[in-house]
Design a protein around this motif. Structure first.
Motif, PDB file in Angstrom:
ATOM      1  N   GLY A 222      59.787  65.425  36.522  1.00 56.93           N
ATOM      2  CA  GLY A 222      60.052  64.823  37.817  1.00 56.93           C
ATOM      3  C   GLY A 222      58.808  64.601  38.653  1.00 56.93           C
ATOM      4  N   VAL A 223      57.676  65.135  38.219  1.00 58.06           N
ATOM      5  CA  VAL A 223      56.426  65.011  38.968  1.00 58.06           C
ATOM      6  C   VAL A 223      55.320  64.394  38.101  1.00 58.06           C
ATOM      7  N   THR A 224      55.096  64.969  36.924  1.00 54.54           N
ATOM      8  CA  THR A 224      53.996  64.556  36.051  1.00 54.54           C
ATOM      9  C   THR A 224      54.286  63.202  35.414  1.00 54.54           C
ATOM     10  N   THR A 225      53.288  62.326  35.388  1.00 56.70           N
ATOM     11  CA  THR A 225      53.431  61.043  34.699  1.00 56.70           C
ATOM     12  C   THR A 225      52.794  61.116  33.316  1.00 56.70           C
ATOM     13  N   THR A 226      53.146  60.153  32.492  1.00 60.19           N
ATOM     14  CA  THR A 226      52.528  60.087  31.169  1.00 60.19           C
ATOM     15  C   THR A 226      51.018  59.907  31.289  1.00 60.19           C
ATOM     16  N   ASP A 227      50.568  59.157  32.289  1.00 62.91           N
ATOM     17  CA  ASP A 227      49.134  58.955  32.468  1.00 62.91           C
ATOM     18  C   ASP A 227      48.447  60.231  32.937  1.00 62.91           C
ATOM     19  N   SER A 262      60.234  51.883  23.714  1.00 63.06           N
ATOM     20  CA  SER A 262      60.096  52.186  22.292  1.00 63.06           C
ATOM     21  C   SER A 262      59.748  50.955  21.470  1.00 63.06           C
ATOM     22  N   GLN A 263      59.936  49.759  22.042  1.00 65.09           N
ATOM     23  CA  GLN A 263      59.692  48.542  21.281  1.00 65.09           C
ATOM     24  C   GLN A 263      58.364  47.880  21.638  1.00 65.09           C
ATOM     25  N   ARG A 264      57.512  48.572  22.400  1.00 64.79           N
ATOM     26  CA  ARG A 264      56.244  47.975  22.777  1.00 64.79           C
ATOM     27  C   ARG A 264      55.400  47.680  21.542  1.00 64.79           C
ATOM     28  N   SER A 265      54.560  46.670  21.671  1.00 66.99           N
ATOM     29  CA  SER A 265      53.646  46.342  20.586  1.00 66.99           C
ATOM     30  C   SER A 265      52.567  47.413  20.476  1.00 66.99           C
ATOM     31  N   PHE A 266      52.065  47.640  19.270  1.00 67.42           N
ATOM     32  CA  PHE A 266      50.995  48.606  19.079  1.00 67.42           C
ATOM     33  C   PHE A 266      49.701  48.133  19.738  1.00 67.42           C
ATOM     34  N   SER A 267      49.629  46.847  20.073  1.00 68.51           N
ATOM     35  CA  SER A 267      48.424  46.324  20.715  1.00 68.51           C
ATOM     36  C   SER A 267      48.457  46.524  22.225  1.00 68.51           C
ATOM     37  N   GLN A 268      49.534  47.082  22.759  1.00 63.75           N
ATOM     38  CA  GLN A 268      49.672  47.264  24.201  1.00 63.75           C
ATOM     39  C   GLN A 268      49.652  48.742  24.566  1.00 63.75           C
ATOM     40  N   ARG A 269      49.098  49.044  25.742  1.00 68.02           N
ATOM     41  CA  ARG A 269      49.215  50.387  26.285  1.00 68.02           C
ATOM     42  C   ARG A 269      50.626  50.556  26.843  1.00 68.02           C
ATOM     43  N   PRO A 270      51.228  51.755  26.706  1.00 67.23           N
ATOM     44  CA  PRO A 270      52.565  51.972  27.260  1.00 67.23           C
ATOM     45  C   PRO A 270      52.538  51.990  28.777  1.00 67.23           C
ATOM     46  N   GLU A 271      53.697  51.697  29.373  1.00 67.56           N
ATOM     47  CA  GLU A 271      53.822  51.767  30.822  1.00 67.56           C
ATOM     48  C   GLU A 271      53.695  53.223  31.288  1.00 67.56           C
ATOM     49  N   VAL A 272      53.187  53.400  32.503  1.00 68.21           N
ATOM     50  CA  VAL A 272      53.111  54.732  33.097  1.00 68.21           C
ATOM     51  C   VAL A 272      54.497  55.096  33.634  1.00 68.21           C
ATOM     52  N   GLU A 273      55.009  56.255  33.200  1.00 65.46           N
ATOM     53  CA  GLU A 273      56.338  56.681  33.637  1.00 65.46           C
ATOM     54  C   GLU A 273      56.318  58.152  34.026  1.00 65.46           C
ATOM     55  N   VAL A 274      57.191  58.504  34.957  1.00 67.05           N
ATOM     56  CA  VAL A 274      57.363  59.900  35.336  1.00 67.05           C
ATOM     57  C   VAL A 274      58.189  60.589  34.258  1.00 67.05           C
ATOM     58  N   ILE A 275      57.716  61.731  33.791  1.00 60.44           N
ATOM     59  CA  ILE A 275      58.399  62.477  32.734  1.00 60.44           C
ATOM     60  C   ILE A 275      59.592  63.221  33.331  1.00 60.44           C
ATOM     61  N   MET A 276      60.750  63.080  32.656  1.00 63.65           N
ATOM     62  CA  MET A 276      61.987  63.674  33.148  1.00 63.65           C
ATOM     63  C   MET A 276      62.625  64.551  32.064  1.00 63.65           C
ATOM     64  N   PRO A 277      63.500  65.491  32.469  1.00 61.47           N
ATOM     65  CA  PRO A 277      64.253  66.264  31.476  1.00 61.47           C
ATOM     66  C   PRO A 277      65.027  65.326  30.543  1.00 61.47           C
ATOM     67  N   GLY A 278      65.060  65.679  29.265  1.00 61.81           N
ATOM     68  CA  GLY A 278      65.744  64.863  28.273  1.00 61.81           C
ATOM     69  C   GLY A 278      64.869  63.824  27.600  1.00 61.81           C
ATOM     70  N   ASP A 279      63.615  63.695  28.037  1.00 60.04           N
ATOM     71  CA  ASP A 279      62.722  62.701  27.449  1.00 60.04           C
ATOM     72  C   ASP A 279      62.167  63.182  26.109  1.00 60.04           C
ATOM     73  N   LEU A 280      61.951  62.231  25.211  1.00 58.80           N
ATOM     74  CA  LEU A 280      61.234  62.471  23.956  1.00 58.80           C
ATOM     75  C   LEU A 280      59.823  61.944  24.144  1.00 58.80           C
ATOM     76  N   LEU A 281      58.848  62.837  24.179  1.00 59.81           N
ATOM     77  CA  LEU A 281      57.459  62.462  24.415  1.00 59.81           C
ATOM     78  C   LEU A 281      56.710  62.266  23.104  1.00 59.81           C
ATOM     79  N   HIS A 282      55.714  61.403  23.160  1.00 61.18           N
ATOM     80  CA  HIS A 282      54.886  61.098  21.990  1.00 61.18           C
ATOM     81  C   HIS A 282      53.428  61.054  22.425  1.00 61.18           C
ATOM     82  N   VAL A 283      52.548  61.658  21.628  1.00 68.89           N
ATOM     83  CA  VAL A 283      51.113  61.606  21.896  1.00 68.89           C
ATOM     84  C   VAL A 283      50.380  61.131  20.652  1.00 68.89           C
TER      85      VAL A 283
END
Length: 449
Positions: A222-227, A262-283
């Motif tokens: 609810g606070v931390t973003t992916t960025d 999940s369908q973004r192109s590999f040539s694009q950076r993902p959008e910045v989003e706020v991390i929420m409970p229930g999310d599946l994170l990827h690094v």
């Protein structure tokens, strides 16, 4: 090899230690330099003669200029040399099994303790003439130069340097010049037993950095973003006196329609989003340490209030990704090309109703290393040129892929299970160097993680 171990000062740590305590095993810069030079000396003394004889090249000439180094030359410089000096020419001559490899520096300086200087400008002011003299005296059958249409790593001889060499080289020796492409590729991709032992420690450090970032220490739902997490990783890597060889990626997938790209192109950076409970994170994160690179992708689940574990359907999705890894590594066989392994893997996955995408590559001195490409994200029909190279033992690969999985629990949303781990291909098969992810990381972490 075992005699080197006291020099390593590596991680001998119990599982009860905190991640922060575990990171203290990273070596000081001075000790790293000693170890890196010892490893390089071993490669030059033992591996290089074997590779030159295998390719039938009895002389290898590598020419680099300061700040425009041949990629191969950079892998042969002492740890305290951060660049070539003026024009640095390395001359390797195979004198046979009894005498071994002669290693000369046709330069104003010795190259540390690795190569003896063989040019005195006071006696012969022209560096090219001195090089031509040394070549004539040794009378090689084949002179390998770093010229390659396939691999940038093996194409480090610039046009100006090539022209100068050919101008001064006697006519009889011009006919002996050949591309050293295969020799250069093998030098880059084949790891020694000592390096493989080091790679276990390097990979473990990379895994621990990922686990630390994907924890309640960093992520506040609810606070931390992916960025925020991306930049935490960059700061943490710098704090540990390591290098990130590419800017990390952190993204998420979630049940809500339209959230989690999940369908973004590999040539694009993902959008910045706020991390929420229930999310599946990827690094996606890679570090450089002791001259070697990692390239790892892992997944984490953010627990909802009251949850103590990840949902079974996400565990099942991860299992599908693990199965795709198994299919890919089961197809590794010496003598097969990267394209052949790709084709066989995709065919088997489709038989098992897995929707695959394979884009694995050698890794070592370079993150995207020289050697057989096994697919690219936009070339699933095969990779012309680099994909035609044959697999070789003792090459470390980034086993990189994704499997698409439809989740009924997420309104039939399709997600990608994106995984990547270091594994070494040996005569005994493929072995993950520091294991692989078979369980989702949890945020907050469970007591067993």
């Amino acid at each position: 090899m075992k005699k080197l171990i006291p020099l390593l000062l590596l991680l001998v740590l119990s599982s009860e230690n905190t991640i922060a305590q575990q990171m203290t095993g990273i070596m000081p810069l001075r000790e790293r330099a000693k170890l890196e030079d010892n490893v390089l000396q071993e490669r030059l003394d033992k591996l290089l003669p074997e590779l030159m004889r295998r390719e039938g090249i009895d002389m290898w000439v590598i020419i680099a200029r300061e700040y425009n180094e041949d990629p191969i030359a950079r892998t042969m410089l002492p740890a305290t040399w951060l660049a070539a000096r003026r024009r640095t020419i390395m001359l390797f001559t195979d004198q046979g099994p009894e005498k071994g490899l002669e290693k000369l520096a046709v330069a104003r300086y010795d190259i540390g303790k690795l190569m003896k200087g063989a040019w005195k400008p006071e006696e012969e002011p022209n560096q090219w003439k001195r090089l031509a003299e040394l070549i004539s005296e040794r009378n090689p059958k084949k002179i390998g130069l770093n010229i390659s249409p396939q691999f940038a790593h093996a194409d480090g001889l610039t046009k100006a340097e090539y022209d100068s060499l050919m101008h001064y080289l006697p006519a009889a020796f011009k006919k002996k010049v050949v591309s050293a492409e295969q020799l250069a590729v093998n030098w880059l991709q084949i790891r020694t037993p000592t390096e493989l032992e080091l790679y276990e420690q390097i990979s473990r450090i990379g895994h621990r950095i990922i686990a630390e970032g994907f924890s309640e220490k960093v992520v506040k739902p609810g606070v931390t973003t992916t960025d925020d997490v991306v930049w935490w990783y960059r700061e943490r890597i710098a704090e540990l006196k390591l290098t990130a060889w590419f800017h990390p990626t952190v993204d998420l997938q979630r049940a809500n329609p339209g959230s989690g790209d999940s369908q973004r192109s590999f040539s694009q950076r993902p959008e910045v989003e706020v991390i929420m409970p229930g999310d599946l994170l990827h690094v996606d994160l890679g570090i450089t340490y002791l001259g070697l690179n990692t390239d790892v992708q892992q997944l984490a689940y953010v627990l909802k209030p009251g949850e103590k574990k990840a949902p079974d359907y996400l565990k099942k999705a991860l299992n599908t990704g693990n199965r795709l890894q198994d299919i890919l590594t089961s197809k590794f066989e010496a003598g097969k090309s990267g394209n052949q392994v790709l084709k066989e893997t995709l065919a088997q996955a489709q038989k098992e109703n897995i929707t695959p995408s394979i884009y694995s590559h050698p890794i070592g001195y370079h993150g995207h290393g020289a050697g057989p490409a096994i697919g690219m994200w936009d070339q699933q029909q095969g990779v012309p040129g680099t994909g035609d190279y044959l697999l070789q033992y003792n090459t470390v690969y980034a086993i990189e892929l994704n499997a698409k999985v439809v989740l009924p629990e997420w309104n039939n949303k399709e997600i990608r299970v994106m995984l990547e781990e270091q594994a070494v291909f040996t005569p005994n098969g493929v072995r993950y160097i520091d294991g692989r992810q078979k369980e989702l990381l949890l945020i907050p972490r469970s007591k067993t993680q």
